[in-house]
Scaffold this motif. Structure first.
Motif, PDB file in Angstrom:
ATOM      1  N   ASP A   1       0.820  -1.210   0.000  1.00  0.00           N
ATOM      2  CA  ASP A   1       0.000   0.000   0.000  1.00  0.00           C
ATOM      3  C   ASP A   1       0.854   1.261   0.000  1.00  0.00           C
ATOM      4  O   ASP A   1       0.322   2.360  -0.093  1.00  0.00           O
ATOM      5  N   LEU A   2       2.162   1.125   0.134  1.00  0.00           N
ATOM      6  CA  LEU A   2       3.052   2.285   0.149  1.00  0.00           C
ATOM      7  C   LEU A   2       3.641   2.503  -1.233  1.00  0.00           C
ATOM      8  O   LEU A   2       3.988   1.551  -1.934  1.00  0.00           O
ATOM      9  N   ASP A   3       3.759   3.764  -1.612  1.00  0.00           N
ATOM     10  CA  ASP A   3       4.519   4.077  -2.818  1.00  0.00           C
ATOM     11  C   ASP A   3       5.993   3.852  -2.494  1.00  0.00           C
ATOM     12  O   ASP A   3       6.464   4.193  -1.409  1.00  0.00           O
ATOM     13  N   LEU A   4       6.710   3.300  -3.433  1.00  0.00           N
ATOM     14  CA  LEU A   4       8.086   2.855  -3.177  1.00  0.00           C
ATOM     15  C   LEU A   4       9.094   3.727  -3.914  1.00  0.00           C
ATOM     16  O   LEU A   4       8.962   3.970  -5.117  1.00  0.00           O
ATOM     17  N   SER A   5      10.075   4.212  -3.169  1.00  0.00           N
ATOM     18  CA  SER A   5      11.209   4.934  -3.763  1.00  0.00           C
ATOM     19  C   SER A   5      12.491   4.267  -3.306  1.00  0.00           C
ATOM     20  O   SER A   5      12.614   3.887  -2.145  1.00  0.00           O
ATOM     21  N   VAL A   6      13.436   4.140  -4.215  1.00  0.00           N
ATOM     22  CA  VAL A   6      14.704   3.482  -3.908  1.00  0.00           C
ATOM     23  C   VAL A   6      15.850   4.414  -4.271  1.00  0.00           C
ATOM     24  O   VAL A   6      15.922   4.920  -5.400  1.00  0.00           O
ATOM     25  N   ILE A   7      16.738   4.661  -3.305  1.00  0.00           N
ATOM     26  CA  ILE A   7      17.974   5.401  -3.594  1.00  0.00           C
ATOM     27  C   ILE A   7      19.040   4.357  -3.887  1.00  0.00           C
ATOM     28  O   ILE A   7      19.607   3.754  -2.971  1.00  0.00           O
ATOM     29  N   ASP A   8      19.277   4.107  -5.148  1.00  0.00           N
ATOM     30  CA  ASP A   8      20.184   3.029  -5.562  1.00  0.00           C
ATOM     31  C   ASP A   8      21.528   3.557  -6.042  1.00  0.00           C
ATOM     32  O   ASP A   8      22.195   2.954  -6.880  1.00  0.00           O
ATOM     33  N   GLU A   9      21.937   4.694  -5.493  1.00  0.00           N
ATOM     34  CA  GLU A   9      23.181   5.333  -5.906  1.00  0.00           C
ATOM     35  C   GLU A   9      23.848   5.929  -4.677  1.00  0.00           C
ATOM     36  O   GLU A   9      23.202   6.594  -3.874  1.00  0.00           O
ATOM     37  N   MET A  10      25.120   5.654  -4.508  1.00  0.00           N
ATOM     38  CA  MET A  10      25.847   6.192  -3.374  1.00  0.00           C
ATOM     39  C   MET A  10      26.480   7.539  -3.736  1.00  0.00           C
ATOM     40  O   MET A  10      26.820   7.778  -4.903  1.00  0.00           O
ATOM     41  N   PRO A  11      26.634   8.439  -2.764  1.00  0.00           N
ATOM     42  CA  PRO A  11      27.295   9.721  -3.034  1.00  0.00           C
ATOM     43  C   PRO A  11      28.713   9.500  -3.547  1.00  0.00           C
ATOM     44  O   PRO A  11      29.367   8.510  -3.190  1.00  0.00           O
TER      45      PRO A  11
END
Length: 606
Positions: free
Chosen positions: A350-360
């Motif tokens: 039920d949650l919209d999903l966001s993924v940070i797939d990149e490191m600084p």
């Protein structure tokens, strides 16, 4: 009379015997009832999980199931025949008989497929009916922003000034996640979003940006952390990120206090009272805390956003208690524990999903190696060289005190290392039984480099950020789970210097333990590690059922059944969002029973 005897054969006083065998009369008896009840061996046999506590064997359970199926006759099928034809699914009666009493082994797979689909459909109906009902009724304050603020241009608001003052550029992955969150906060419905990202990927910056958008709109934000160490870490890091903005900011030409408040269980009476007054009166725009935030006495002037970090450590009702302190607040849940997509759809569909797939940029991957106990002298020499160059190190043990498990314990090893191995080094000790004030004092001294080495248990798994620490030694690494090893390793490699993680375990270990160590040596990719962890432990144990509840699956397995999961999601969405199919939905839910509706009501928490 012909019979088959099933049991353990042996000898007693020179004669063959079989104690309490299963007796299956197969011929030579005219009584059909005897044959019908006894025929258990000349067919494909299901194996049921026997219960010693209840005194039931698999044979007895099988007999009860056979009797139940015979009494039930034709079962009511919640799915219409049109569905069965379109989706290639067996009728429910055929599936039940095919899974319990198959005539051939070929019947098992299609029978299982139908039962798996039923379980996944129930779950996805929960998800989408909850979401649809929520969006149909809940409204929230819109926190709009101008294009100038989205891009980080200079302006008068806290958001614009925060972005303009950042000493680094956001990664593309951060920008993508941020754009979606900005749009959610400006929308008519409360945001419900899951933000995934590796340790050090920059989730905190995204959370701060979201919280400031709400503060700019006149609301408050609360950040809930599972431990005091993590809450204090957030308080320090967010204070540093905000700088002068943590004191006061401009909003519509008037001064508005936007200071941070910290609320944890170890606060003294005066500090706690001030934090509570700041939250209740609105003086604190951002309130950071632990479970202490959930108390009935904690109130907010206008709670507009709830941020839950390491959210899988909180129960559903705990999150609800914080959400209830505002009027339909936005919710952003964050995790540094990578979750495979199939499990994310199952747990948080039920949650919209966001993924940070990149490191600084500038982060150097941690090098991991596997050493045996006999290689310890070389490991200790490596630590001496690193510390001699001004670096710091962690040594992790699985238990606090010595036990019958013959595992090295943190307290005893701290004494031994301080006395015999590193007598000239400054070593600290950290574990879960220390009082909160002492834990924070030890961590603060380690951050200030008063300690060159920290002996600890897994209490440092979350929330410890010391960029100068470049080495971690994990004793008895084969006793830790994959996710735990990955989280521990995330405590190093947080600066620009090369970092090393040393896993100490016997070289002759086999099975899952060996696979876990080899996986850690082979990759630093958290999502790949999570997939392997899910395959090893199964969905019910991926996070631990005690904290997070059983996924209530009897036959489904999200990783194995990912295609059926997608199919169930598609059908559940169409059912719950199409008014023309309301009668079809009513007929299906009418067959689900009280257990499903109880779960559905609880699921409305989010």
């Amino acid at each position: 009379t012909e019979a088959i005897f099933w049991g353990k054969a042996g000898e007693y006083r020179g004669k063959r015997q079989m104690v309490n065998p299963v007796v299956d009369v197969v011929a030579g008896v005219d009584d059909d009832d005897v044959l019908g009840q006894a025929r258990r061996t000349l067919r494909i046999l299901p194996i049921y999980p026997a219960s010693a506590k209840a005194g039931l064997t698999s044979w007895e359970i099988g007999r009860f199931v056979d009797d139940a199926l015979r009494r039930a006759g034709e079962l009511v099928d919640p799915l219409p025949e049109r569905w069965l034809a379109e989706l290639g699914l067996w009728p429910r009666t055929a599936a039940m008989r095919g899974i319990h009493t198959p005539d051939s082994i070929d019947q098992v797979e299609p029978a299982q497929r139908r039962l798996v689909f039923d379980e996944l459909l129930r779950l996805q109906l929960e998800v989408f009916m909850r979401r649809h009902a929520f969006e149909s009724s809940a409204r929230t304050l819109r926190h709009s922003v101008s294009p100038l603020e989205v891009t980080g241009g200079r302006g008068g608001t806290l958001v614009a000034r925060f972005l303009a003052g950042l000493p680094f550029e956001l990664t593309n992955a951060q920008r993508r996640a941020l754009a979606l969150i900005v749009a959610d906060l400006a929308g008519p419905f409360p945001m419900h979003r899951l933000l995934q990202g590796e340790v050090g990927s920059g989730k905190t910056v995204i959370a701060v940006r979201a919280m400031l958008q709400v503060v700019d709109g006149g609301g408050q934000a609360a950040l809930l952390a599972p431990t005091e160490v993590l809450a204090q870490q957030h308080y320090r890091s967010i204070s540093a990120l905000l700088g002068p903005l943590a004191q006061a900011g401009q909003l519509g030409g008037a001064e508005r206090a936007t200071r941070l408040a910290l609320l944890t269980g170890s606060l003294g009476a005066a500090a706690r009272r001030k934090a509570m007054l700041d939250a209740a009166g609105g003086a604190a725009g951002i309130v950071i805390g632990t479970h202490a935030l959930l108390g009935k006495s904690i109130k907010f002037a206008d709670l507009g956003l709830v941020v839950v970090d390491e959210q899988h450590r909180f129960g559903v009702l705990q999150r609800k208690r914080l959400m209830d302190k505002g009027a339909s607040p936005h919710v952003l849940v964050m995790t540094a524990t990578p979750i495979p997509r199939t499990l994310a759809l199952t747990l948080y569909g039920d949650l919209d999903l966001s993924v940070i797939d990149e490191m600084p940029p500038g982060r150097t991957p941690v090098q991991t190696r596997w050493n045996a106990e006999e290689q310890l002298p070389g490991v200790w020499e490596f630590l001496r060289r690193e510390i001699g160059q001004g670096r710091q190190a962690y040594i992790i043990y699985p238990v606090i005190e010595e036990s019958k498990q013959e595992l090295k314990a943190a307290t005893a090893e701290y004494e031994r290392l301080s006395r015999d191995v590193f007598p000239n080094l400054r070593i600290g000790l950290l574990h879960g039984r220390l009082p909160s004030e002492e834990k924070e004092d030890v961590m603060e001294r380690f951050r200030r480099r008063d300690f060159q080495m920290l002996v600890a248990t897994t209490v440092i798994e979350v929330g410890v950020d010391v960029p100068n620490a470049t080495v971690m030694v994990i004793e008895h690494a084969d006793r830790f789970g994959l996710a735990q090893l990955h989280q521990l390793r995330g405590r190093i490699g947080r600066g620009t210097e090369k970092s090393s993680c040393i896993l100490l375990a016997p070289k002759n270990i086999m099975g899952d333990a060996r696979e876990r160590i080899e996986t850690m040596v082979a990759t630093t990719n958290g999502f790949e590690i999570a997939e392997r962890d899910l395959k090893q432990r199964g969905p019910g144990e991926f996070f631990g059922t005690r904290q997070h509840g059983d996924l209530a699956f009897h036959v489904a397995h999200p990783l194995r059944d990912h295609k059926l999961l997608e199919l169930a999601r598609t059908e559940a969405f169409a059912l719950s969002h199409n008014p023309a199919r309301a009668e079809e939905l009513r007929k299906i839910t009418a067959q689900l029973g009280p257990e499903w509706f109880n779960r559905y009501r609880l699921a409305a928490v989010g």
